[in-house]
Design a protein around this motif. Structure first.
Motif, short mmCIF file in Angstrom:
data_model
loop_
_atom_site.label_atom_id
_atom_site.label_comp_id
_atom_site.label_asym_id
_atom_site.label_seq_id
_atom_site.Cartn_x
_atom_site.Cartn_y
_atom_site.Cartn_z
N PRO A 1 42.23 30.77 37.46
CA PRO A 1 40.88 31.33 37.43
C PRO A 1 40.92 32.83 37.16
N VAL A 2 40.05 33.29 36.27
CA VAL A 2 39.89 34.73 36.03
C VAL A 2 38.74 35.19 36.92
N MET A 3 39.09 35.99 37.92
CA MET A 3 38.12 36.39 38.94
C MET A 3 37.38 37.66 38.54
N GLY A 4 36.91 37.70 37.30
CA GLY A 4 36.14 38.86 36.85
C GLY A 4 37.03 40.00 36.43
N ARG A 5 36.54 41.22 36.61
CA ARG A 5 37.21 42.43 36.12
C ARG A 5 37.67 43.28 37.29
N ILE A 6 38.80 43.98 37.04
CA ILE A 6 39.34 44.89 38.05
C ILE A 6 39.45 46.26 37.41
N ALA A 7 39.12 47.29 38.17
CA ALA A 7 39.13 48.65 37.63
C ALA A 7 40.53 49.23 37.71
N ALA A 8 41.03 49.67 36.56
CA ALA A 8 42.22 50.53 36.54
C ALA A 8 41.67 51.93 36.29
N GLY A 9 41.02 52.46 37.26
CA GLY A 9 40.31 53.73 37.17
C GLY A 9 39.51 53.88 38.45
N VAL A 10 38.26 54.22 38.35
CA VAL A 10 37.40 54.32 39.52
C VAL A 10 37.14 52.92 40.05
N PRO A 11 37.29 52.68 41.36
CA PRO A 11 37.09 51.34 41.89
C PRO A 11 35.72 50.77 41.54
N ILE A 12 35.69 49.45 41.28
CA ILE A 12 34.44 48.76 40.98
C ILE A 12 34.12 47.79 42.10
N SER A 13 33.01 47.08 41.96
CA SER A 13 32.59 46.16 43.00
C SER A 13 33.66 45.13 43.29
N ALA A 14 33.71 44.68 44.54
CA ALA A 14 34.69 43.68 44.95
C ALA A 14 34.52 42.41 44.14
N ILE A 15 35.64 41.74 43.87
CA ILE A 15 35.66 40.55 43.04
C ILE A 15 35.44 39.33 43.91
N SER A 16 34.55 38.45 43.49
CA SER A 16 34.27 37.30 44.33
C SER A 16 33.98 36.03 43.55
N GLU A 17 33.74 36.10 42.24
CA GLU A 17 33.34 34.92 41.49
C GLU A 17 34.27 34.68 40.31
N ILE A 18 34.51 33.39 40.01
CA ILE A 18 35.31 33.01 38.86
C ILE A 18 34.46 33.12 37.60
N SER A 19 34.96 33.84 36.59
CA SER A 19 34.22 33.97 35.34
C SER A 19 34.63 32.91 34.33
N HIS A 20 35.93 32.60 34.26
CA HIS A 20 36.45 31.56 33.37
C HIS A 20 37.89 31.29 33.76
N GLU A 21 38.59 30.47 32.99
CA GLU A 21 39.99 30.19 33.24
C GLU A 21 40.83 30.64 32.06
N ILE A 22 42.12 30.87 32.31
CA ILE A 22 43.04 31.27 31.26
C ILE A 22 44.33 30.49 31.43
N THR A 23 44.96 30.13 30.33
CA THR A 23 46.21 29.37 30.37
C THR A 23 47.39 30.33 30.45
N VAL A 24 48.26 30.09 31.43
CA VAL A 24 49.38 30.97 31.71
C VAL A 24 50.67 30.16 31.71
N PRO A 25 51.75 30.65 31.08
CA PRO A 25 53.02 29.93 31.13
C PRO A 25 53.50 29.74 32.56
N GLY A 26 54.02 28.55 32.84
CA GLY A 26 54.54 28.30 34.17
C GLY A 26 55.68 29.23 34.53
N SER A 27 56.41 29.75 33.52
CA SER A 27 57.52 30.65 33.77
C SER A 27 57.07 31.98 34.38
N MET A 28 55.78 32.29 34.27
CA MET A 28 55.27 33.54 34.82
C MET A 28 55.00 33.43 36.32
N LEU A 29 54.90 32.21 36.83
CA LEU A 29 54.46 32.00 38.19
C LEU A 29 55.61 31.55 39.08
N GLY A 30 55.62 32.04 40.29
CA GLY A 30 56.57 31.58 41.29
C GLY A 30 55.82 30.77 42.33
#
Length: 229
Positions: free
Chosen positions: A108-137
């Motif tokens: 799940p992509v939980m919205g946007r995160i600020a790499a700068g000034v903090p933004i509103s807390a993340i709470s909702e799923i916006s969409h999904e993204i496919t990730v290689p299993g090798s990236m995850l432990g």
């Protein structure tokens, strides 16, 4: 034949890329090798590059690529139970090698995160993204779309998608999703000093923010990065 310091630095860079998906900063390398100045790191990096072990990528901040490891080091590291490298990949399943796509997972992509000034807390799923299993432990993971440029010297650009392993704890130097006063979320490097927590940017244009430990809750730790071109 590498000197002890050259070997130590090469292994440190290798381990950090495997753990975080991005190389360490020169300050982190200096601290890890207990050197007094970054000039010593520059000399070691140049020596490793001249010997063909690493490559500096042009026109990119803090961009190092491991080309090879000494045979003895490679054998020793291969025998350790370490997490797999978190690669930068194209998120489209059709662009993945078949063996990686076969292990791919939707996060799940939980919205946007600020790499700068903090933004509103993340709470909702916006969409999904496919990730290689090798990236995850082990553990639960989620993804966030980066907005802002405060982490560019850590190799994290505006528009990238970061893969986060859920955790409530962090070690000094980890890149984390930090929730500030239960209201604002930001992606920063974590430093604890007693009861104070510093959230450090990787861009000199942004100042380090200092909070008391009861103002900050770690929501997860960076384990991978996905970039679309």
């Amino acid at each position: 034949m590498l000197t002890r310091k050259q070997s130590d630095l090469l292994e440190f860079i290798h381990r950090r890329i495997k753990a975080d998906g991005v190389p360490p900063s020169f300050d982190e390398m200096k601290d890890a090798l207990d050197l007094r100045s970054k000039s010593g790191i520059h000399r070691l990096i140049t020596a490793l590059e001249e010997r063909g072990f690493i490559r500096r990528l042009a026109h990119r901040a803090r961009a190092l690529e491991i080309l090879k490891l000494p045979e003895a080091m490679e054998t020793r590291l291969a025998s350790e139970n370490t997490a797999p490298t978190a690669p930068v990949v194209d998120p489209k399943p059709s662009a993945m090698p078949a063996e990686i796509a076969a292990m791919a997972m939707n996060l799940p992509v939980m919205g946007r995160i600020a790499a700068g000034v903090p933004i509103s807390a993340i709470s909702e799923i916006s969409h999904e993204i496919t990730v290689p299993g090798s990236m995850l432990g082990q553990g639960s993971h989620y993804a966030l779309e980066v907005r802002g440029d405060s982490m560019i010297q850590a190799g994290i650009n505006d528009g990238d998608v970061v893969v986060i392993r859920e955790t409530g704890t962090a070690d000094n130097g980890d890149i984390v999703v930090a929730l500030i006063e239960d209201q604002e979320a930001t992606l920063k490097r974590f430093r604890r000093n007693g009861k104070r927590i510093a959230l450090e940017a990787a861009n000199p244009a942004y100042e380090t923010r200092i909070y008391s430990d009861d103002q900050v809750r770690v929501q997860g730790r960076l384990v991978g990065l996905i970039r679309s071109y």
